[in-house]
Scaffold this motif. Structure first.
Motif, PDB file in Angstrom:
ATOM      1  N   LYS A  45       0.848  -1.205   0.000  1.00 56.31           N
ATOM      2  CA  LYS A  45       0.000   0.000   0.000  1.00 56.31           C
ATOM      3  C   LYS A  45       0.881   1.253   0.000  1.00 56.31           C
ATOM      4  N   LYS A  46       0.282   2.348  -0.447  1.00 59.69           N
ATOM      5  CA  LYS A  46       1.071   3.575  -0.573  1.00 59.69           C
ATOM      6  C   LYS A  46       1.432   4.139   0.802  1.00 59.69           C
ATOM      7  N   ILE A  47       2.625   4.766   0.874  1.00 63.72           N
ATOM      8  CA  ILE A  47       3.009   5.441   2.118  1.00 63.72           C
ATOM      9  C   ILE A  47       3.196   6.933   1.840  1.00 63.72           C
ATOM     10  N   LEU A  48       3.342   7.677   2.933  1.00 63.08           N
ATOM     11  CA  LEU A  48       3.443   9.124   2.789  1.00 63.08           C
ATOM     12  C   LEU A  48       4.913   9.541   2.643  1.00 63.08           C
ATOM     13  N   GLU A  49       5.170  10.376   1.637  1.00 62.48           N
ATOM     14  CA  GLU A  49       6.535  10.915   1.505  1.00 62.48           C
ATOM     15  C   GLU A  49       6.471  12.425   1.728  1.00 62.48           C
ATOM     16  N   VAL A  50       7.161  12.871   2.764  1.00 62.89           N
ATOM     17  CA  VAL A  50       7.114  14.294   3.108  1.00 62.89           C
ATOM     18  C   VAL A  50       8.499  14.914   2.913  1.00 62.89           C
ATOM     19  N   THR A  51       8.534  16.032   2.206  1.00 63.97           N
ATOM     20  CA  THR A  51       9.811  16.736   2.038  1.00 63.97           C
ATOM     21  C   THR A  51       9.825  17.943   2.970  1.00 63.97           C
ATOM     22  N   ALA A  52      10.875  18.008   3.807  1.00 58.62           N
ATOM     23  CA  ALA A  52      10.959  19.117   4.762  1.00 58.62           C
ATOM     24  C   ALA A  52      12.285  19.843   4.578  1.00 58.62           C
ATOM     25  N   ALA A  53      12.303  21.098   4.975  1.00 62.24           N
ATOM     26  CA  ALA A  53      13.538  21.872   4.836  1.00 62.24           C
ATOM     27  C   ALA A  53      13.736  22.739   6.063  1.00 62.24           C
ATOM     28  N   VAL A  54      14.999  23.025   6.312  1.00 63.75           N
ATOM     29  CA  VAL A  54      15.281  23.960   7.406  1.00 63.75           C
ATOM     30  C   VAL A  54      16.461  24.835   7.015  1.00 63.75           C
ATOM     31  N   ASP A  55      16.350  26.079   7.356  1.00 63.27           N
ATOM     32  CA  ASP A  55      17.420  27.034   7.084  1.00 63.27           C
ATOM     33  C   ASP A  55      18.574  26.726   8.020  1.00 63.27           C
ATOM     34  N   ASN A  56      19.786  26.513   7.451  1.00 63.87           N
ATOM     35  CA  ASN A  56      20.956  26.182   8.275  1.00 63.87           C
ATOM     36  C   ASN A  56      21.184  27.191   9.385  1.00 63.87           C
ATOM     37  N   LYS A  57      20.955  28.476   9.036  1.00 67.52           N
ATOM     38  CA  LYS A  57      21.229  29.544   9.993  1.00 67.52           C
ATOM     39  C   LYS A  57      20.324  29.421  11.222  1.00 67.52           C
ATOM     40  N   LYS A  58      19.013  29.162  10.885  1.00 63.54           N
ATOM     41  CA  LYS A  58      18.043  29.035  11.982  1.00 63.54           C
ATOM     42  C   LYS A  58      18.413  27.838  12.845  1.00 63.54           C
ATOM     43  N   ARG A  59      18.855  26.763  12.132  1.00 60.42           N
ATOM     44  CA  ARG A  59      19.197  25.544  12.826  1.00 60.42           C
ATOM     45  C   ARG A  59      20.373  25.795  13.766  1.00 60.42           C
ATOM     46  N   GLU A  60      21.324  26.553  13.206  1.00 63.98           N
ATOM     47  CA  GLU A  60      22.504  26.874  13.984  1.00 63.98           C
ATOM     48  C   GLU A  60      22.115  27.687  15.214  1.00 63.98           C
ATOM     49  N   GLU A  61      21.195  28.667  14.980  1.00 62.92           N
ATOM     50  CA  GLU A  61      20.735  29.492  16.106  1.00 62.92           C
ATOM     51  C   GLU A  61      20.120  28.602  17.181  1.00 62.92           C
ATOM     52  N   ASN A  62      19.296  27.643  16.705  1.00 60.95           N
ATOM     53  CA  ASN A  62      18.658  26.715  17.633  1.00 60.95           C
ATOM     54  C   ASN A  62      19.694  25.975  18.458  1.00 60.95           C
ATOM     55  N   MET A  63      20.739  25.517  17.724  1.00 64.63           N
ATOM     56  CA  MET A  63      21.736  24.728  18.417  1.00 64.63           C
ATOM     57  C   MET A  63      22.550  25.584  19.368  1.00 64.63           C
ATOM     58  N   ASN A  64      22.907  26.817  18.884  1.00 64.02           N
ATOM     59  CA  ASN A  64      23.621  27.730  19.780  1.00 64.02           C
ATOM     60  C   ASN A  64      22.792  27.964  21.027  1.00 64.02           C
ATOM     61  N   TYR A  65      21.484  28.100  20.791  1.00 61.08           N
ATOM     62  CA  TYR A  65      20.571  28.298  21.902  1.00 61.08           C
ATOM     63  C   TYR A  65      20.659  27.092  22.843  1.00 61.08           C
ATOM     64  N   GLY A  66      20.709  25.900  22.217  1.00 57.54           N
ATOM     65  CA  GLY A  66      20.824  24.661  23.002  1.00 57.54           C
ATOM     66  C   GLY A  66      22.063  24.682  23.868  1.00 57.54           C
ATOM     67  N   VAL A  67      23.185  25.114  23.258  1.00 54.21           N
ATOM     68  CA  VAL A  67      24.440  25.157  24.011  1.00 54.21           C
ATOM     69  C   VAL A  67      24.321  26.155  25.158  1.00 54.21           C
ATOM     70  N   ARG A  68      23.713  27.336  24.841  1.00 57.10           N
ATOM     71  CA  ARG A  68      23.570  28.379  25.887  1.00 57.10           C
ATOM     72  C   ARG A  68      22.720  27.866  27.041  1.00 57.10           C
ATOM     73  N   THR A  69      21.608  27.178  26.667  1.00 60.41           N
ATOM     74  CA  THR A  69      20.710  26.670  27.700  1.00 60.41           C
ATOM     75  C   THR A  69      21.434  25.682  28.601  1.00 60.41           C
ATOM     76  N   LEU A  70      22.193  24.798  27.960  1.00 54.49           N
ATOM     77  CA  LEU A  70      22.923  23.800  28.739  1.00 54.49           C
ATOM     78  C   LEU A  70      23.886  24.479  29.710  1.00 54.49           C
ATOM     79  N   LYS A  71      24.573  25.507  29.158  1.00 53.54           N
ATOM     80  CA  LYS A  71      25.560  26.210  29.972  1.00 53.54           C
ATOM     81  C   LYS A  71      24.875  26.828  31.193  1.00 53.54           C
ATOM     82  N   LYS A  72      23.696  27.427  30.915  1.00 56.81           N
ATOM     83  CA  LYS A  72      22.940  28.070  31.992  1.00 56.81           C
ATOM     84  C   LYS A  72      22.615  27.043  33.083  1.00 56.81           C
ATOM     85  N   ILE A  73      22.124  25.874  32.617  1.00 52.43           N
ATOM     86  CA  ILE A  73      21.734  24.838  33.571  1.00 52.43           C
ATOM     87  C   ILE A  73      22.927  24.464  34.450  1.00 52.43           C
ATOM     88  N   VAL A  74      24.088  24.278  33.756  1.00 50.52           N
ATOM     89  CA  VAL A  74      25.278  23.877  34.508  1.00 50.52           C
ATOM     90  C   VAL A  74      25.705  24.965  35.472  1.00 50.52           C
TER      91      VAL A  74
END
Ligand SMILES: Nc1nc2c(ncn2[C@@H]2O[C@H](COP(=O)(O)OP(=O)(O)O)[C@@H](O)[C@H]2O)c(=O)[nH]1
Ligand SMILES: [Mg+2]
Length: 380
Positions: A45-74
């Motif tokens: 039977k047919k399955i769903l194929e979804v194409t997604a995209a993300v802007d590298n810059k936004k992704r990087e910001e997210n990750m930088n944010y992740g690093v900052r959050t971790l640092k804060k926690i520590v």
């Protein structure tokens, strides 16, 4: 921009995977129903194929944010622990305090590891998804990281339903540009010492003089190395081809005039240190006298990845038109062929495949070269 296709049973499943792999900034570009690949897929039977995209810059910001959050926690954790320490020390709790410190150290170590992972993820969008079969295959071919990224990126943006393997072939083939031009009146070979310039000149001379019956002249300006002149003179004598050694710029002009009746003049040069700008400029002065658009950079396929960039950059001053890759017989993985061509951004004219003069030289099509690069063929 990172673009990825996901196959899932339903939209919920697809979104969960997209969020996990590309982050919450990812957007869905398209969706459609497809069948699984192959004969089995035809009946499923047919399955769903979804194409997604993300802007590298936004992704990087997210990750930088992740690093900052971790640092804060520590940092907060450290502060809390220090306050705890003070309290415990006040009541003579030295033993407990050392335990708390040990936990801090462990915590810091863990965070450093996580930071390392995040940095890696920022530099390489594929790391967090785990290595695909394709990526492993490309790494096994000794392709460098930059070229692998480019290949995977090109595959990702292909819209059709073909298997990744088929797309891969097309992508690599398109990245290998071949120069099929006939060698012009004057041809210069440049490149580091020991890559096989003189041997390649002898092979080309042999092919053209003995097989194609063309009138060939040989010139060398390699007067630096003991024996270099004799090496080419020996080949010239055997093939009964005129041979001249050039020491000065004036000599060069004179010799070129003398050999003007030749169909092709092959010019051998000294292997220069590509990092030494002075040496390269000196060589350029000689080459400028030749006035040709047939300057071939000779480089061995056994050259280390780190050295490839330095060599192709160092010789750029000489405006080479083509690349000749030598010693294909000395390796079993040919990723370096594509690494070299991508770094040089020039087409390939010949490959050499052994020490025998004149037979171990040939021109190859992009299809043949792509097969070598992808490990589907070998040079024996
Ligand atoms: N295995 C192998 N050796 C080669 C090839 N081309 C040249 N050589 C060898 O590489 C060494 C250096 O070659 P040479 O022409 O003197 O290099 P040059 O310094 O660049 O002129 C010699 O021993 C050659 O026989 C090739 O395609 N395969
Ligand atoms: Mg030489």
């Amino acid at each position: 921009m990172v673009i990825k296709k996901y196959r899932a049973n339903n939209m919920n499943e697809a979104i969960t995977r997209i969020k996990y792999e590309l982050g919450s900034e990812a957007v869905i570009i398209s969706q459609r129903k497809v069948r699984k690949k192959g004969i089995v897929g035809f009946f499923s039977k047919k399955i769903l194929e979804v194409t997604a995209a993300v802007d590298n810059k936004k992704r990087e910001e997210n990750m930088n944010y992740g690093v900052r959050t971790l640092k804060k926690i520590v940092d907060n954790g450290l502060k809390n622990n220090q306050q705890e320490d003070k309290k415990k020390d006040a009541v003579g709790g030295a033993y407990e305090s050392s335990l708390v410190n040990k936990n801090n150290d462990e915590l810091i170590k863990e965070v450093q590891q996580m930071k390392g992972m995040l940095t890696k993820m920022m530099n390489n969008p594929c790391v967090n998804v785990g290595k695909s079969e394709l990526q492993v295959k490309l790494e096994n071919s000794d392709l460098n990281e930059k070229v692998i990224k480019k290949i995977l990126g090109n595959i990702n943006i292909m819209e059709d339903d073909r298997k990744d393997e088929e797309k891969l072939k097309e992508v690599v083939q398109n990245m290998v540009k071949v120069d099929n031009r006939k060698l012009s009146h004057a041809v210069v070979l440049i490149g580091p010492t020991g890559v096989g310039k003189t041997t390649t000149i002898a092979k080309l001379a042999g092919r053209m003089a003995l097989v194609e019956k063309r009138k060939i002249g040989l010139i060398t300006i390699d007067t630096y190395r003991i024996g270099a002149v004799e090496q080419l003179r020996t080949y010239a004598d055997i093939m009964n081809i005129p041979f001249k050694v050039v020491f000065t710029m004036k000599d060069m002009e004179k010799t070129l005039r003398e050999m003007d009746s030749c169909d092709t003049i092959l010019i051998d040069t000294t292997g220069r240190n590509s990092k030494n700008k002075m040496q390269i400029s000196e060589l350029r002065a000689f080459i400028d006298k030749v006035r040709t658009d047939n300057i071939h950079l000779v480089i061995s396929c056994t050259t280390k990845n780190k050295d490839i960039d330095a060599i192709v950059e160092g010789y750029k001053q000489l405006n080479y038109s083509d690349v000749i890759i030598t010693k294909l017989d000395e390796t079993c993985t040919y990723g370096s062929v594509l690494n070299i061509l991508q770094a040089a951004k020039k087409p390939i004219s010949f490959v050499t495949t052994g020490q025998n003069v004149p037979e171990d030289i040939k021109s190859m099509s992009s299809e043949e070269l792509a097969k070598l690069v992808l490990g589907e063929d070998i040079i024996c």
